[in-house]
Design an enzyme around this catalytic site. Structure first.
Site, PDB file in Angstrom:
ATOM      1  N   GLU A  39      -8.531  -9.476  13.225  1.00 12.41           N
ATOM      2  CA  GLU A  39      -9.179  -8.679  12.174  1.00 12.41           C
ATOM      3  C   GLU A  39     -10.561  -8.194  12.612  1.00 12.41           C
ATOM      4  OE1 GLU A  39      -7.913  -7.378   9.666  1.00 12.41           O
ATOM      5  OE2 GLU A  39      -6.027  -8.467   9.574  1.00 12.41           O
ATOM      6  N   TYR A 122     -13.658  -8.577   3.177  1.00 12.37           N
ATOM      7  CA  TYR A 122     -12.376  -8.121   3.717  1.00 12.37           C
ATOM      8  C   TYR A 122     -11.762  -9.179   4.642  1.00 12.37           C
ATOM      9  CZ  TYR A 122      -9.021  -6.120   6.810  1.00 12.37           C
ATOM     10  OH  TYR A 122      -7.878  -5.950   7.531  1.00 12.37           O
ATOM     11  N   ASP A 140      -9.794  -2.930   2.997  1.00 11.15           N
ATOM     12  CA  ASP A 140     -10.438  -2.156   4.070  1.00 11.15           C
ATOM     13  C   ASP A 140     -10.216  -0.665   3.810  1.00 11.15           C
ATOM     14  OD1 ASP A 140      -7.793  -1.739   4.659  1.00 11.15           O
ATOM     15  OD2 ASP A 140      -7.944  -2.273   6.773  1.00 11.15           O
TER      16      ASP A 140
END
Ligand code: SF4
Length: 349
Positions: A39, A122, A140
């Site tokens: 991520e 996020y 996102d």
């Protein structure tokens, strides 16, 4: 923002995701370290570009303990070319916290994960839902685009208020079973059929029947973004100095833009060749031969560097610089892309 049918989104998305999910290296398990790393790498970087970096990083640093113990130069080298280097420095800081505070075991509560350095709403939402099965949304850019189309909402998506509103909307509909799959399904649809910079592929979309943007013909005009501020323009003169097969590098300061990375010596402003030579004399460097001059630019989030690169052979390795062989530059020195583009020209000099 209103779409009463959104509650059916998990039921529509999950079968589609099971059928259509891309095989990605970080989807082979639910290990929090792997999800976290992917991520962070995927912020600002395309999936295809991340795959190689992800494999190399895990090869070198297979777990949180190895990351926490890694020296900064090796860490920067593993990240070289990915940009936004504060991301990797924060990865290491967070790994150190996990070692010191949680005995090396990745924390499992959203609040604890969110408090780690470099982890925002996020990333915390993605890790907690995918690795630990918690109903924590991860909002996102892809998910914001998708939701603004599903709800036909023209509020600019790049404000904290818009993000918070979308997160609340998702919290109300998060499924209890397989919340991680729902998180990934939202990301997947937002990155593929409903992806950026092209017309949404609504014909194949599992959400057509509930999508207000599709039904009202507004999807292509969404999402709305606030007008961008102009980037600040900065001129720089960059010196690629060579002496007997070695090249001059210096470390950038430990704070600010490209902190702690290597660079070719450079000065603010655009200088003519003659003025440049005078500047170098002041740095105790004595050029013997001018080899080449090239213009390059590099775009950061808020700044654009307009650079003139001057390749010079010097009589001795003077100045307050470190002198590296090409092999050492290749294996040890993390040169950010702004400067690496001059190195990539070296064979043409
Ligand atoms: S129907 Fe079209 S606009 Fe709506 S979510 Fe699907 S791809 Fe996006």
């Amino acid at each position: 923002m209103n779409n009463p049918s959104l509650s059916s989104l998990p039921g529509l998305l999950e079968p589609w995701y099971r059928e259509n999910r891309r095989d990605l290296p970080w989807r082979t398990d639910r290990e929090p370290y792997h999800i976290w790393l992917s991520e962070i790498m995927l912020q600002q970087t395309r999936v295809e570009a991340v795959k190689g970096y992800y494999a190399r990083f895990l090869d070198a640093l297979p777990n949180v303990a190895a990351l926490a113990a890694c020296d900064d130069d090796s860490l920067h080298k593993l990240w070289e070319g990915l940009g936004y280097y504060s991301r990797v420095r924060n990865l290491k800081k967070a790994a150190e916290v996990i070692q010191a505070t949680y005995g090396g075991v990745f924390p499992r509560e959203y609040r604890q994960v969110r408090a780690l350095p470099g982890i925002g709403d996020y990333t915390a939402g993605a890790i907690c839902s995918i690795a630990f099965g918690l109903p924590t949304p991860a909002v996102d850019g892809n998910v914001l685009r998708l939701l603004s189309r599903l709800t036909d909402d023209a509020t600019p998506i790049d404000t904290p208020a818009a993000k918070a509103a979308m997160r609340r909307l998702l919290e109300e509909i998060y499924p209890e079973s397989n919340p991680g799959d729902f998180t990934q399904a939202l990301m997947e649809l937002g990155a593929t059929l409903c992806g950026p910079n092209r017309k949404p592929a609504c014909e194949g979309c599992p959400c057509r029947e509930i999508c207000l943007g599709y039904q009202r013909g507004t999807a292509e005009a969404l999402p709305v973004k606030s007008p961008k501020k102009e980037r600040r323009q900065e001129d720089r003169t960059v010196f690629i100095l060579s002496c007997d097969g070695r090249y001059a590098l210096e470390k950038r300061p430990n704070r600010g833009l490209l902190a702690g990375l290597w660079q070719f010596p450079n000065i603010a402003g655009h200088y003519s060749t003659e003025e440049s030579l005078r500047q170098l004399e002041k740095l105790d460097v004595h050029p013997r031969q001018l080899l080449r001059e090239v213009k390059r630019k590099h775009i950061f989030t808020h700044i654009q560097w307009n650079m003139t690169g001057i390749y010079l052979e010097v009589s001795e390795p003077g100045g307050n610089f470190s002198w590296f062989t090409p092999e050492e530059i290749h294996t040890q020195a993390a040169l950010p892309t702004a400067f690496r583009q001059f190195w990539e020209e070296i064979d043409n000099v």
